[in-house]
Every structure is written in structure tokens, then in C-alpha cells.
Scaffold this motif. Sequence first.
Motif, PDB file in Angstrom:
ATOM      1  N   LEU A  97      42.750  27.609  35.254  1.00  0.00           N
ATOM      2  CA  LEU A  97      41.538  28.364  34.940  1.00  0.00           C
ATOM      3  C   LEU A  97      41.445  29.600  35.824  1.00  0.00           C
ATOM      4  O   LEU A  97      41.938  29.603  36.950  1.00  0.00           O
ATOM      5  N   LEU A  98      40.818  30.633  35.293  1.00  0.00           N
ATOM      6  CA  LEU A  98      40.435  31.797  36.088  1.00  0.00           C
ATOM      7  C   LEU A  98      38.922  31.873  36.036  1.00  0.00           C
ATOM      8  O   LEU A  98      38.331  31.990  34.956  1.00  0.00           O
ATOM      9  N   TYR A  99      38.303  31.806  37.215  1.00  0.00           N
ATOM     10  CA  TYR A  99      36.847  31.904  37.296  1.00  0.00           C
ATOM     11  C   TYR A  99      36.486  33.235  37.926  1.00  0.00           C
ATOM     12  O   TYR A  99      36.912  33.544  39.046  1.00  0.00           O
ATOM     13  N   ASP A 100      35.718  34.031  37.199  1.00  0.00           N
ATOM     14  CA  ASP A 100      35.265  35.338  37.669  1.00  0.00           C
ATOM     15  C   ASP A 100      33.764  35.238  37.951  1.00  0.00           C
ATOM     16  O   ASP A 100      32.942  35.223  37.029  1.00  0.00           O
ATOM     17  N   ALA A 101      33.415  35.171  39.234  1.00  0.00           N
ATOM     18  CA  ALA A 101      32.014  34.981  39.616  1.00  0.00           C
ATOM     19  C   ALA A 101      31.127  36.144  39.191  1.00  0.00           C
ATOM     20  O   ALA A 101      29.921  35.962  38.987  1.00  0.00           O
ATOM     21  N   THR A 106      34.685  31.590  32.971  1.00  0.00           N
ATOM     22  CA  THR A 106      35.727  30.575  33.102  1.00  0.00           C
ATOM     23  C   THR A 106      36.692  30.744  31.938  1.00  0.00           C
ATOM     24  O   THR A 106      36.296  30.648  30.773  1.00  0.00           O
ATOM     25  N   LEU A 107      37.948  30.993  32.263  1.00  0.00           N
ATOM     26  CA  LEU A 107      38.963  31.307  31.269  1.00  0.00           C
ATOM     27  C   LEU A 107      40.125  30.328  31.419  1.00  0.00           C
ATOM     28  O   LEU A 107      40.596  30.082  32.530  1.00  0.00           O
ATOM     29  N   PHE A 108      40.605  29.798  30.300  1.00  0.00           N
ATOM     30  CA  PHE A 108      41.705  28.833  30.310  1.00  0.00           C
ATOM     31  C   PHE A 108      43.009  29.504  29.895  1.00  0.00           C
ATOM     32  O   PHE A 108      43.005  30.432  29.073  1.00  0.00           O
ATOM     33  N   GLY A 109      44.127  29.039  30.460  1.00  0.00           N
ATOM     34  CA  GLY A 109      45.423  29.581  30.056  1.00  0.00           C
ATOM     35  C   GLY A 109      46.521  29.182  31.008  1.00  0.00           C
ATOM     36  O   GLY A 109      46.328  28.326  31.887  1.00  0.00           O
ATOM     37  N   ARG A 110      47.697  29.796  30.831  1.00  0.00           N
ATOM     38  CA  ARG A 110      48.794  29.587  31.772  1.00  0.00           C
ATOM     39  C   ARG A 110      48.434  30.285  33.083  1.00  0.00           C
ATOM     40  O   ARG A 110      47.936  31.405  33.088  1.00  0.00           O
ATOM     41  N   LEU A 157      46.961  34.035  33.845  1.00  0.00           N
ATOM     42  CA  LEU A 157      45.641  34.188  34.456  1.00  0.00           C
ATOM     43  C   LEU A 157      45.725  35.017  35.732  1.00  0.00           C
ATOM     44  O   LEU A 157      44.839  35.837  36.010  1.00  0.00           O
ATOM     45  N   LEU A 158      46.791  34.823  36.499  1.00  0.00           N
ATOM     46  CA  LEU A 158      46.983  35.599  37.724  1.00  0.00           C
ATOM     47  C   LEU A 158      47.185  37.071  37.397  1.00  0.00           C
ATOM     48  O   LEU A 158      46.638  37.956  38.070  1.00  0.00           O
ATOM     49  N   ALA A 159      47.949  37.344  36.349  1.00  0.00           N
ATOM     50  CA  ALA A 159      48.164  38.731  35.924  1.00  0.00           C
ATOM     51  C   ALA A 159      46.848  39.368  35.467  1.00  0.00           C
ATOM     52  O   ALA A 159      46.570  40.534  35.757  1.00  0.00           O
ATOM     53  N   LYS A 168      40.307  32.290  41.430  1.00  0.00           N
ATOM     54  CA  LYS A 168      38.919  32.754  41.470  1.00  0.00           C
ATOM     55  C   LYS A 168      38.809  34.201  41.937  1.00  0.00           C
ATOM     56  O   LYS A 168      39.571  34.641  42.807  1.00  0.00           O
ATOM     57  N   LEU A 169      37.868  34.910  41.329  1.00  0.00           N
ATOM     58  CA  LEU A 169      37.508  36.268  41.726  1.00  0.00           C
ATOM     59  C   LEU A 169      36.044  36.274  42.123  1.00  0.00           C
ATOM     60  O   LEU A 169      35.224  35.558  41.531  1.00  0.00           O
ATOM     61  N   SER A 170      35.704  37.095  43.105  1.00  0.00           N
ATOM     62  CA  SER A 170      34.324  37.140  43.577  1.00  0.00           C
ATOM     63  C   SER A 170      34.031  38.486  44.221  1.00  0.00           C
ATOM     64  O   SER A 170      34.931  39.129  44.772  1.00  0.00           O
ATOM     65  N   ALA A 171      32.780  38.895  44.141  1.00  0.00           N
ATOM     66  CA  ALA A 171      32.352  40.105  44.845  1.00  0.00           C
ATOM     67  C   ALA A 171      31.847  39.753  46.238  1.00  0.00           C
ATOM     68  O   ALA A 171      31.761  40.612  47.111  1.00  0.00           O
ATOM     69  N   VAL A 172      31.520  38.490  46.437  1.00  0.00           N
ATOM     70  CA  VAL A 172      31.046  37.998  47.724  1.00  0.00           C
ATOM     71  C   VAL A 172      32.209  37.326  48.444  1.00  0.00           C
ATOM     72  O   VAL A 172      33.072  36.708  47.818  1.00  0.00           O
ATOM     73  N   ASP A 173      32.235  37.462  49.757  1.00  0.00           N
ATOM     74  CA  ASP A 173      33.275  36.821  50.559  1.00  0.00           C
ATOM     75  C   ASP A 173      33.431  35.351  50.147  1.00  0.00           C
ATOM     76  O   ASP A 173      32.449  34.630  50.017  1.00  0.00           O
TER      77      ASP A 173
END
Length: 341
Positions: free
Chosen positions: A42-46, A201-205, A209-211, A277-282
Motif C-alpha cells: 500500500l501507499l498511504y498519502d497523509a 490509501t492505494l494498493f499495488g505492487r 507504489l514507490l515510483a 507512506k508520505l506525509s507533510a508532517v514529520d
Amino acid sequence: MATRRDFLKGCLAGGAAAAAAVVPEAACARDTLERPAEALGLLYDATLCVGCQACVAACKRANDNPAEFTTVDHLWDAPLDTSGHTFNVIKMYRHGTMETKDAEENGFAFMKTSCMHCADPSCVSACPVSAMRKDPETGIVGYDPDACIGCRYCVAACPFGIPKYQYDSPTGRIGKCELCRHRHQDGHYSACAEVCPTGATLFGRTDDLLAEAKRRLALKPGEWTTMPRGRLPAKNEKPEDAAKWKGIVDQSYPAQVGHYQQHVYGETEYGGTQVLKLSAVDFQKAGLPDLPPKSSAATSETIQHTLYGGLIMPIAVLAGLTWVAKRNVVPEDTDKKGGQP
């Protein structure tokens, strides 16, 4: 006369001395295991998360988990953290006046908490009966309740605090996210990603997802871009591969780029994870642990195999106890000379 304390000290000293004599001077840890080539995650983008909790409800429904009440009136399912019956929650970062979303100062932000599906998971390494297993193809860390003995070593080993014991289970059982692997054969992917309205929340390889995560980091904050939702198709995905999954392939929509921290959490942490995971907060302020790039499983496993391989540790301990026992034996004639009965 030797006291019990002296005896125990002698046992420790003797065991250590014997172990040092039989254990190699330096036990080099094995390399940290890598993610499988076709690892799913998963890729989670806060910055895209709105805290709607749809993923929490979908996870409960997909895994047939009961509600957990934290309010006096028991009006709705409101878990505060993951548990044996809650595999996914959205937590909140708060600061000051909470005026601005995704701001560390006087702002607020969301963070998804669930299994990270580590490349080299400690829970798998610690499990003595292989109840925790990592699929060699998908990399999903699955759990076999029939093999579990309820020792809870996995609970103690996980740096993310994810596997949780179901204390209400009469047989002893662990609960954790398994990326809805039981739904894959029917063409359904992770329920949390299926229902997420914003694509947070995004599903995939994991490689894809890293790319995608790095693509977002390369864009300017505030710039408009296309954000995928649901499942991220693999690069150059063939129609027959896409047909394995149900649902609309392209659910993308235009959205503005967030003020990201320039790091993909999970790319290197703890040897890498399949949930990114991606986040704008530390990340640490958002509740994620600050972990080294090497999994502790690589070190602990090497130590265990070195000590117990060939019965080295048991022999060393037995030798130490034997040495201590002989050292504390008082000869009969000496005992009589001392005037003791």
C-alpha cells in the motif's frame, strides 16, 4: 559457606565463560532480506487523507471483526488503536490551534496505522512455530491460527506494535492486517484501498507504489497533478493481468500536490517495508518509529542460530553449571575439620 547468591553468580560467570569458549569470536549477522520482485503493498498519502474512517469500517467488514467501543454510550465503532479485532486505524496529529491541515505548527494531520509487511519481518523471525509467514511471491506477512501457540513473541518483536493478542479468544489468537489476502482469489484487493474516496490509501505492487511516491515528491507543492485511486496498475500491465482484479482500473482525479517531507517512509526503514507512506508532517511526530535501515531480525536470527546451532548454548550452559557445582562442593574431611555437624 556459599550462599544462593554466590551460586547464581557462579552460574552466570561459568556459563559466560563456557559460551565464550565455544562461540565464534564474531558472529556476522546475515544480510537483511529484500522484498520479493512482485511484492504487493500500500501507499498511504497523509496529505490526501480526510480522516473519514471509511478504511477502518471496510477493514472490519472484510475481516468480520466486531466493533470496539471507547465511548460510554456505545453508539459507534471507535477504536483508539489497532487491536486483536482492529487491524487498521487512522490516528491524528494535533498541534496548537489546529487551524491548518498538514501543518506541524498550529495544524493537524492524519496517519494510517496497520501492518507494514516488512521485507525482513521480526514477527516471522521470532515465531517458533511458523504461525507467522511471509509469502515468497507477494511478500504478504500472513498468520496461521492453527499453528499458533499463543506465545506472543511476535507481539514483542514487532517494532511497529502491530500484531495484537485476542485476549477474549479461548484458544489464543493473533490479529493483524494481511492485506485482505483472503479476498484476492475473488479479484478484490485490500478493502481499505477499495473504499478510500481520495486515494490516500492505494494498493499495488510495491515497486510501482514507490515510483508513484517519488513522482509526487518531485512535483512542486500546490501544483496540480493526477492522483490514482483504488489500485495502481503495474507499469505496462497487460489486459489479462488487469482482469484479475475487479473494479474500475482508472479512478484517477486531479488534485494538488502537498508539502511533503522529502522522504518515503518504508523505503529504507527496518530493511524496507511493503507499505509506504508520505506525509507533510514529520513522520516521528505523526507517530511512526525512527528505525535504522537494517532489520533486527537479521542480527537476532544470526545470534540464535549461532548459539543454538549444534547445541552450542545448551552445552555451554551445562558446562558452566557443572563447573560451578564442582567449585562449590565441600570435601567431607574439610567439613569435619570446620567443626560442622
